[in-house]
Design a protein around this motif. Structure first.
Motif, PDB file in Angstrom:
ATOM      1  N   CYS A 148       2.113   5.563  34.274  1.00 17.65           N
ATOM      2  CA  CYS A 148       1.673   5.116  35.603  1.00 17.65           C
ATOM      3  C   CYS A 148       0.172   4.860  35.625  1.00 17.65           C
ATOM      4  CB  CYS A 148       2.024   6.150  36.672  1.00 17.65           C
ATOM      5  SG  CYS A 148       3.789   6.350  36.894  1.00 17.65           S
ATOM      6  N   VAL A 149      -0.596   5.770  35.030  1.00 15.29           N
ATOM      7  CA  VAL A 149      -2.052   5.578  35.018  1.00 15.29           C
ATOM      8  C   VAL A 149      -2.379   4.283  34.270  1.00 15.29           C
ATOM      9  CG1 VAL A 149      -4.250   6.497  34.194  1.00 15.29           C
ATOM     10  CG2 VAL A 149      -2.575   8.035  35.225  1.00 15.29           C
ATOM     11  N   GLY A 150      -1.715   4.051  33.120  1.00 17.38           N
ATOM     12  CA  GLY A 150      -1.956   2.824  32.366  1.00 17.38           C
ATOM     13  C   GLY A 150      -1.642   1.589  33.200  1.00 17.38           C
ATOM     14  N   GLU A 151      -0.530   1.621  33.905  1.00 22.50           N
ATOM     15  CA  GLU A 151      -0.131   0.469  34.725  1.00 22.50           C
ATOM     16  C   GLU A 151      -1.105   0.265  35.891  1.00 22.50           C
ATOM     17  OE1 GLU A 151       2.576  -1.673  34.548  1.00 22.50           O
ATOM     18  OE2 GLU A 151       4.277  -0.620  33.668  1.00 22.50           O
ATOM     19  N   ILE A 152      -1.486   1.366  36.531  1.00 19.03           N
ATOM     20  CA  ILE A 152      -2.423   1.249  37.656  1.00 19.03           C
ATOM     21  C   ILE A 152      -3.751   0.683  37.161  1.00 19.03           C
ATOM     22  CG2 ILE A 152      -3.837   2.560  39.306  1.00 19.03           C
ATOM     23  CD1 ILE A 152      -1.435   4.481  39.652  1.00 19.03           C
ATOM     24  N   GLU A 153      -4.234   1.224  36.042  1.00 20.66           N
ATOM     25  CA  GLU A 153      -5.523   0.742  35.540  1.00 20.66           C
ATOM     26  C   GLU A 153      -5.429  -0.718  35.100  1.00 20.66           C
ATOM     27  OE1 GLU A 153      -7.057   3.725  32.799  1.00 20.66           O
ATOM     28  OE2 GLU A 153      -8.075   4.551  34.557  1.00 20.66           O
ATOM     29  N   GLU A 169      -6.645  -1.795  24.535  1.00 20.46           N
ATOM     30  CA  GLU A 169      -5.703  -0.937  23.803  1.00 20.46           C
ATOM     31  C   GLU A 169      -5.477   0.402  24.509  1.00 20.46           C
ATOM     32  OE1 GLU A 169      -6.415  -0.777  19.576  1.00 20.46           O
ATOM     33  OE2 GLU A 169      -6.281  -2.955  19.378  1.00 20.46           O
ATOM     34  N   GLU A 170      -6.483   0.867  25.224  1.00 18.81           N
ATOM     35  CA  GLU A 170      -6.284   2.075  26.048  1.00 18.81           C
ATOM     36  C   GLU A 170      -5.209   1.819  27.107  1.00 18.81           C
ATOM     37  OE1 GLU A 170     -10.745   3.868  26.275  1.00 18.81           O
ATOM     38  OE2 GLU A 170      -9.717   3.550  28.191  1.00 18.81           O
ATOM     39  N   LEU A 171      -5.325   0.656  27.768  1.00 23.58           N
ATOM     40  CA  LEU A 171      -4.390   0.335  28.857  1.00 23.58           C
ATOM     41  C   LEU A 171      -2.961   0.182  28.332  1.00 23.58           C
ATOM     42  CD1 LEU A 171      -6.466  -2.234  30.974  1.00 23.58           C
ATOM     43  CD2 LEU A 171      -6.280   0.244  31.249  1.00 23.58           C
ATOM     44  N   ILE A 172      -2.788  -0.604  27.251  1.00 24.94           N
ATOM     45  CA  ILE A 172      -1.423  -0.781  26.739  1.00 24.94           C
ATOM     46  C   ILE A 172      -0.950   0.492  26.042  1.00 24.94           C
ATOM     47  CG2 ILE A 172      -1.642  -3.302  26.563  1.00 24.94           C
ATOM     48  CD1 ILE A 172      -1.750  -2.967  23.509  1.00 24.94           C
ATOM     49  N   GLY A 205       4.686   6.399  16.349  1.00 27.11           N
ATOM     50  CA  GLY A 205       5.208   5.807  17.578  1.00 27.11           C
ATOM     51  C   GLY A 205       4.117   5.103  18.371  1.00 27.11           C
ATOM     52  N   TYR A 206       2.957   5.736  18.414  1.00 21.24           N
ATOM     53  CA  TYR A 206       1.862   5.157  19.206  1.00 21.24           C
ATOM     54  C   TYR A 206       1.429   3.817  18.614  1.00 21.24           C
ATOM     55  CZ  TYR A 206      -2.122   5.135  22.348  1.00 21.24           C
ATOM     56  OH  TYR A 206      -3.005   4.804  23.341  1.00 21.24           O
ATOM     57  N   ASP A 207       1.226   3.791  17.291  1.00 19.80           N
ATOM     58  CA  ASP A 207       0.790   2.544  16.653  1.00 19.80           C
ATOM     59  C   ASP A 207       1.859   1.464  16.783  1.00 19.80           C
ATOM     60  OD1 ASP A 207      -1.651   3.573  15.965  1.00 19.80           O
ATOM     61  OD2 ASP A 207      -1.056   4.166  13.942  1.00 19.80           O
ATOM     62  N   LEU A 208       3.101   1.868  16.594  1.00 18.18           N
ATOM     63  CA  LEU A 208       4.203   0.917  16.718  1.00 18.18           C
ATOM     64  C   LEU A 208       4.289   0.382  18.150  1.00 18.18           C
ATOM     65  CD1 LEU A 208       6.606  -0.319  15.199  1.00 18.18           C
ATOM     66  CD2 LEU A 208       7.964   1.681  15.854  1.00 18.18           C
ATOM     67  N   GLY A 209       4.077   1.255  19.128  1.00 24.92           N
ATOM     68  CA  GLY A 209       4.114   0.849  20.532  1.00 24.92           C
ATOM     69  C   GLY A 209       2.990  -0.119  20.867  1.00 24.92           C
ATOM     70  N   LEU A 210       1.794   0.148  20.336  1.00 17.74           N
ATOM     71  CA  LEU A 210       0.679  -0.785  20.546  1.00 17.74           C
ATOM     72  C   LEU A 210       1.020  -2.150  19.957  1.00 17.74           C
ATOM     73  CD1 LEU A 210      -2.577   1.266  19.690  1.00 17.74           C
ATOM     74  CD2 LEU A 210      -1.773   0.595  21.961  1.00 17.74           C
ATOM     75  N   ALA A 211       1.543  -2.122  18.723  1.00 19.68           N
ATOM     76  CA  ALA A 211       1.902  -3.386  18.069  1.00 19.68           C
ATOM     77  C   ALA A 211       2.967  -4.116  18.881  1.00 19.68           C
ATOM     78  CB  ALA A 211       2.412  -3.118  16.651  1.00 19.68           C
ATOM     79  N   PHE A 212       3.954  -3.371  19.364  1.00 14.84           N
ATOM     80  CA  PHE A 212       5.026  -3.961  20.168  1.00 14.84           C
ATOM     81  C   PHE A 212       4.438  -4.686  21.384  1.00 14.84           C
ATOM     82  CE2 PHE A 212       8.015  -3.950  23.664  1.00 14.84           C
ATOM     83  CZ  PHE A 212       9.200  -4.369  23.071  1.00 14.84           C
ATOM     84  N   GLN A 213       3.508  -4.021  22.082  1.00 12.49           N
ATOM     85  CA  GLN A 213       2.964  -4.609  23.301  1.00 12.49           C
ATOM     86  C   GLN A 213       2.073  -5.811  22.988  1.00 12.49           C
ATOM     87  OE1 GLN A 213       3.833  -3.709  26.565  1.00 12.49           O
ATOM     88  NE2 GLN A 213       2.899  -5.712  26.853  1.00 12.49           N
TER      89      GLN A 213
END
Lengths: 328, 328
Positions: A148-153, A169-172, A205-213
């Protein structure tokens, strides 16, 4: 079965049985004693997509030798949280098509879409409290907060063309990678202990998620609704300045910068993503973004290299490749 | 301090210390490391109203001899869930004023209001997972689900003038009374055991919650924004047919029924609640609804009579009276 479904089934082969169990839980969870709610949940069920996050719970469990009988249920809970974010996301960016199915807020209204998302969150939390360890409840409640914080920001950072790559990259990381990280951590660490391996898989997971986004953000600029299966061009419509555009903007002269801003902001413009493609050569930005995604996937693969070889580890490695190569 | 605040402070006197502790927790919880989110939470903090639900956790704990050090935290979590429902409720019925403060979705937008509500839910669940017993997480996740079902069903039952009183009470039972019931049950039963007393206090909370919502529905028809502190007449605008109207409609002839339906449905009508008051004598419906609220409060008082006399029990009894007599 479509070609993409067959590919995913092959990717997830080492956890095929548990994946079926996860789907069984999910199918049960997408019913309710209220006929109205049940009807809406049937509709939401059709959003069920690649199930990457749920599969990662199971694969991370297998790959770390940490799989338990409860893993399919955890995987289903992770997917429910993802579904809840999709339902609420459809309110957010006015997307008209999600996985080729009318969005909840198009078929019913915003009211119902908000409540149905809330219901899915609550149901996911309720199920997590039935597990033998509290780790899932704790990690997923915290993760939902971070999403939620990421989406709001990101929402308040719209039209910020001077955003740094770090900030992007912080936001995604908040809105997307955090749930991938939680999925992998839970798989590797539930019901507790196994801290070091858990932290390693969390990084995967975090790196993969960043790459995904990042890939998602590229597809939103270049893909077609037909291939991607959901409305594309949303980011430009919504004023979300993603990595490819940030890169192009940073190296543009004042004149071009002004024209890019105009494409995002001029009132009444139709098909902004298309206009943007005509206004500026996005290729260098897309290439830069895809390089970054590849480098993140490389980090994930390096981290995975710490685990003993196994079919499940090989699957996660292939998921990494899929995230880069996908066109949907 | 306003007159109403002074009255509530007096009502809640037996748990004044714990109420301050609850407010301390709530104040801490309405901050975040993200400045954007923190700014929004500051705004939400101003919605903090009568704090009836939180106070009931504490009073039920005192009245049943079950108060623990964790009760103020549970009370704060219950209030956070209530705040989350308010934030999402503002999206739902397009209310323009909530407790005389601009709604989140007026000050920012629907996007942010959805996310901020999600954030509050997630934060409430995250805090509940830190308590020594899982009872709070379990009960509140389940309750949130029930609240959503109630709201969804009420939303799909709009313009249903033939709804039975039983059905109306089911809907408000889900959307409102369930959280009152959970507050009282948690107070009386947390961290576990004490089942019979917990079930009794749950019934007290449920009946009190039903009465609260019936009075709310009356105030929405008759109150002024100034006195009630939030937009009134919303139910008529939204097509929610509440008990007073259902009662009047049931005993009206076909002609009057048609005119009542017109007030709810004719396009472009301004101030529908006022028009309704001019079209039909609402008094018999309001009297019927208030009778029902009084009878529910009587049930609650009878149930409370099972507990030993104490200042806390007397407080809950006075809260029952307050729910009936309030004009806000």
């Amino acid at each position: 079965m479509s070609r993409s479904k067959a590919l995913l089934a092959e990717l997830f082969a080492p956890v095929a049985g548990d994946l079926e169990r996860m789907r069984g839980v999910l199918t049960d969870e997408l019913g309710d004693s209220s006929p109205v709610v049940s009807d809406m949940l049937d509709h939401v069920a059709r959003f069920r997509g690649k199930e990457l996050r749920g599969a990662l719970v199971l694969l991370a469990g297998e790959a770390t030798g940490n799989a338990t009988d409860e893993h399919p249920k955890i995987a289903a809970i992770v997917e429910m949280i993802h579904l809840a974010t999709l339902v609420h996301d459809d309110i957010l960016d006015g997307a008209e098509v999600r996985r080729r199915v009318a969005c909840v807020n198009q078929r019913w209204n915003n009211q119902v879409a908000v409540l149905l998302g809330d219901y899915l969150y609550a149901r996911a939390f309720a199920r997590s409290t039935e597990l033998s360890s509290r780790l899932t409840s704790r990690l997923l409640a915290e993760t939902t907060k971070v999403i939620c914080v990421g989406e709001i920001e990101q929402s308040t950072a719209r039209y910020d063309f001077d955003m740094t790559q770090e900030r992007y990259e912080e936001l995604i990381g908040g809105k997307t990678a955090s749930l991938y990280a939680a999925a992998c951590e839970l798989g590797a660490r539930y019901p507790g202990g196994n801290d070091e391996v858990g932290a390693g898989m969390r990084r995967v997971g975090y790196d993969l998620g960043l790459a995904f986004q990042i890939v998602d953000d590229c597809l939103d600029l270049t893909g077609t609704q037909e291939a991607v299966g959901k409305t594309v061009g949303c980011d430009v419509e919504d004023g979300k300045v993603t990595l490819p555009v940030l890169h192009v903007y940073a190296s543009a002269n004042e004149d071009l910068r002004g024209r890019i801003r105009d494409v995002f902001t001029l009132p009444g413009l139709e098909g902004r993503a298309g206009v943007l493609r005509e206004t500026v050569d996005l290729e260098p930005g897309l290439a830069f973004a895809m390089d970054r995604a590849r480098s993140l996937v490389k980090s994930a693969l390096d981290e995975l290299g710490q685990l003993p070889e196994s079919p499940a580890r090989a699957s996660v490695e292939r998921v990494c490749g899929f995230v880069l190569d996908r066109s949907y």
